[in-house]
Design a protein around this motif. Sequence first.
Motif, PDB file in Angstrom:
ATOM      1  N   GLU A   1      18.254  -2.805  40.926  1.00  0.00           N
ATOM      2  CA  GLU A   1      18.611  -1.635  40.108  1.00  0.00           C
ATOM      3  C   GLU A   1      17.900  -1.648  38.756  1.00  0.00           C
ATOM      4  OE1 GLU A   1      22.854  -1.964  39.759  1.00  0.00           O
ATOM      5  OE2 GLU A   1      23.210  -1.203  41.772  1.00  0.00           O
ATOM      6  N   LYS A   2      17.946  -2.786  38.067  1.00  0.00           N
ATOM      7  CA  LYS A   2      17.439  -2.852  36.693  1.00  0.00           C
ATOM      8  C   LYS A   2      15.921  -2.994  36.614  1.00  0.00           C
ATOM      9  CE  LYS A   2      18.161  -4.901  32.199  1.00  0.00           C
ATOM     10  NZ  LYS A   2      18.997  -5.727  31.365  1.00  0.00           N
TER      11      LYS A   2
ATOM     12  N   HIS B   1      24.759 -10.098  36.308  1.00  0.00           N
ATOM     13  CA  HIS B   1      26.178  -9.931  36.661  1.00  0.00           C
ATOM     14  C   HIS B   1      26.980  -9.467  35.439  1.00  0.00           C
ATOM     15  CE1 HIS B   1      29.945 -10.557  38.755  1.00  0.00           C
ATOM     16  NE2 HIS B   1      30.370 -11.260  37.713  1.00  0.00           N
ATOM     17  N   SER B   2      26.706 -10.078  34.282  1.00  0.00           N
ATOM     18  CA  SER B   2      27.442  -9.695  33.065  1.00  0.00           C
ATOM     19  C   SER B   2      27.142  -8.261  32.655  1.00  0.00           C
ATOM     20  CB  SER B   2      27.126 -10.660  31.915  1.00  0.00           C
ATOM     21  OG  SER B   2      25.841 -10.415  31.383  1.00  0.00           O
ATOM     22  N   GLU B   3      25.969  -7.761  33.028  1.00  0.00           N
ATOM     23  CA  GLU B   3      25.581  -6.383  32.723  1.00  0.00           C
ATOM     24  C   GLU B   3      26.014  -5.412  33.826  1.00  0.00           C
ATOM     25  OE1 GLU B   3      21.345  -6.664  32.185  1.00  0.00           O
ATOM     26  OE2 GLU B   3      21.539  -7.777  30.305  1.00  0.00           O
ATOM     27  N   GLY B   4      26.576  -5.955  34.920  1.00  0.00           N
ATOM     28  CA  GLY B   4      27.037  -5.108  36.013  1.00  0.00           C
ATOM     29  C   GLY B   4      25.918  -4.440  36.784  1.00  0.00           C
ATOM     30  N   THR B   5      24.789  -5.135  36.896  1.00  0.00           N
ATOM     31  CA  THR B   5      23.642  -4.547  37.593  1.00  0.00           C
ATOM     32  C   THR B   5      22.994  -5.601  38.497  1.00  0.00           C
ATOM     33  OG1 THR B   5      21.636  -3.216  37.293  1.00  0.00           O
ATOM     34  CG2 THR B   5      21.972  -5.042  35.739  1.00  0.00           C
ATOM     35  N   THR B   6      21.938  -5.203  39.171  1.00  0.00           N
ATOM     36  CA  THR B   6      21.198  -6.114  40.052  1.00  0.00           C
ATOM     37  C   THR B   6      19.724  -6.097  39.659  1.00  0.00           C
ATOM     38  OG1 THR B   6      20.622  -4.438  41.692  1.00  0.00           O
ATOM     39  CG2 THR B   6      22.766  -5.564  41.967  1.00  0.00           C
TER      40      THR B   6
END
Length: 159
Positions: A105-106, A97-102
């Motif tokens: 996705e990652k 969440h802090s990286e703005g991804t899932t």
Amino acid sequence: MTTPSMEQRLQQMEQEEQELWFPTFTNDTALELGFAIVEEAKRNGQGITVEVTRKGQRLFLHAMEGTSAENEDWIRRKNNAANYFGRSSWHIACRLHSEGTTMEEKHGLPLADYVGAGGAFPLLVRGEGQIGTVTVSGLPDQEDHDLLVAVLRRFLLQF
């Protein structure tokens, strides 16, 4: 009381994963730990499903009143995430969440099998590393995580 920042939460979870290690872990330990988690949830008036696994074997499972088979699927997906990353499932979720991804996705991990949600914690044993997971489902993410950590802290005092 101020709410901790995401960075503070991530540091706290990192610390938990460094501190909450068992000196040994047996099938009887799993039973005692599972019962301790159930008793804590009862004291708090919470309904959860609890699972403890070691090396792929389910050693404890209990579903309290008010839970459903859906909670077991959440446990399976949280366990997959905790086992893949070697971290608590809430730590993983907050980091992503802090990286703005899932996770999809990652890391390319399908949501059907992996979930970043609070409730799974790696079972860590000195001299062995991660041997399994202890997982709860039934509460909001942070509460699932906090319940586990509180019981693990108290439980480990007996060693």
